[in-house]
Scaffold this motif. Structure first.
Motif, PDB file in Angstrom:
ATOM      1  N   ASP A 169       0.836  -1.195   0.000  1.00  0.00           N
ATOM      2  CA  ASP A 169       0.000   0.000   0.000  1.00  0.00           C
ATOM      3  C   ASP A 169       0.872   1.247   0.000  1.00  0.00           C
ATOM      4  N   THR A 183       0.285   4.483   0.891  1.00  0.00           N
ATOM      5  CA  THR A 183       0.263   5.303   2.099  1.00  0.00           C
ATOM      6  C   THR A 183       1.021   4.635   3.234  1.00  0.00           C
ATOM      7  N   GLN A 184       0.848   3.342   3.357  1.00  0.00           N
ATOM      8  CA  GLN A 184       1.547   2.596   4.401  1.00  0.00           C
ATOM      9  C   GLN A 184       3.060   2.708   4.228  1.00  0.00           C
ATOM     10  N   THR A 185       3.532   2.537   2.997  1.00  0.00           N
ATOM     11  CA  THR A 185       4.969   2.614   2.742  1.00  0.00           C
ATOM     12  C   THR A 185       5.486   4.024   2.971  1.00  0.00           C
ATOM     13  N   GLU A 239      -5.057   2.852   6.830  1.00  0.00           N
ATOM     14  CA  GLU A 239      -4.440   1.896   7.734  1.00  0.00           C
ATOM     15  C   GLU A 239      -4.563   2.408   9.159  1.00  0.00           C
ATOM     16  N   GLU A 290      -1.662  -1.088  12.655  1.00  0.00           N
ATOM     17  CA  GLU A 290      -1.157  -1.787  11.471  1.00  0.00           C
ATOM     18  C   GLU A 290       0.158  -1.189  11.002  1.00  0.00           C
ATOM     19  N   ILE A 291       0.229   0.132  10.992  1.00  0.00           N
ATOM     20  CA  ILE A 291       1.462   0.804  10.581  1.00  0.00           C
ATOM     21  C   ILE A 291       2.590   0.464  11.542  1.00  0.00           C
ATOM     22  N   ARG A 319       3.844  -3.191  11.018  1.00  0.00           N
ATOM     23  CA  ARG A 319       4.670  -3.381   9.827  1.00  0.00           C
ATOM     24  C   ARG A 319       5.999  -2.634   9.936  1.00  0.00           C
ATOM     25  N   THR A 320       5.981  -1.478  10.581  1.00  0.00           N
ATOM     26  CA  THR A 320       7.230  -0.743  10.777  1.00  0.00           C
ATOM     27  C   THR A 320       8.178  -1.536  11.666  1.00  0.00           C
TER      28      THR A 320
END
Length: 244
Positions: A82, A84-86, A130, A134-135, A138-139
């Motif tokens: 995604d 925005t997530q990245t 997100e 969730e962010i 993943r971070t």
């Protein structure tokens, strides 16, 4: 009929590897992790440290391996999920590499992250929302993966990164060389601007960029993660010249 030779499961991160070793030798994870950290601080590599402890406690040293290619595959999968997530992950890591103390993201791991980020193909900006959890999840995973990756593809000593590891996969040797080169520059007080790639005095940077790029992006007001990694990024790893 010959019984197939047992091939140990290959772990992905340092934590998973140390957890396995701790379970095998019957010691708490924290105890084994401290022993590994002490050996690494003396200039030993991560895998060499784990295997040394395994051998000294009667475990099979050959059992403990990390597949660097699987790390890269998982990182790439996360970065492609995604836009925005990245973007948010990149921003967090950028802040952490400038931090001080235990919250700091190691520069070699950040350099490796930028290299992987630059290879992600162009993607459409989306409107997916997100959650902060969730962010953060993943971070945290990216941090764990990247710190493990540079631990196994680079050669280390007490002074830090000193080259490419002997058993670094051929496909990752270029990445390891970039990490080594940029780390040596940083040790000499120089920084490679994450936007244009210019090498400048680290004291003349702001937000990991040279002054010119920082002023341009500050004036534009729409910084995206294509600005991480260099040379007029237009999206992920694409550049103006690559797209022409």
């Amino acid at each position: 009929m010959t019984t197939p030779r047992y091939v140990p499961e290959v772990k992905v991160t340092a934590r998973e590897l140390i957890e396995e070793l701790a379970e095998d030798i019957g010691l708490p994870y924290s105890t084994v992790a401290r022993r590994v950290n002490r050996l690494v601080a003396k200039g030993n590599g991560l895998l060499d440290s784990v295997r040394e402890i395994a051998q000294s406690t009667g475990a099979d040293p050959g059992k403990y391996r990390i597949d660097a290619s699987k790390i890269v595959a998982e990182v790439n999968k996360i970065l492609r999920e995604d836009y925005t997530q990245t973007l948010m992950i990149s921003a967090v890591l950028g802040q952490m590499v400038e931090a001080r103390g235990p919250e700091r993201f190691p520069a070699p791991a950040f350099f490796a992250f930028l290299e992987l980020l630059s290879t992600v193909p162009e993607a459409h900006r989306d409107t997916k929302s997100e959650t902060s959890a969730e962010i953060e999840e993943r971070t945290t995973r990216i941090i764990e993966l990247m710190t493990t990756l540079v631990s196994v593809v680079c050669e280390w000593s007490k002074q830090g990164v000193v080259g490419v590891a002997e058993d670094c996969p051929d496909s990752l040797k270029d990445l390891a060389r970039v990490v080594f080169r940029k780390t040596k520059l940083l040790q000499g007080g120089l920084w490679t601007c994450i936007s244009c790639g210019t090498i400048v005095d680290v004291r003349d940077t702001h937000a990991l960029m040279c002054r010119d790029c920082d002023q341009k992006i500050s004036g534009r007001g729409d910084r995206g993660y294509e600005d991480f990694g260099g040379r007029d990024r237009t999206a992920y790893g694409r550049t103006e010249t690559e797209g022409s």
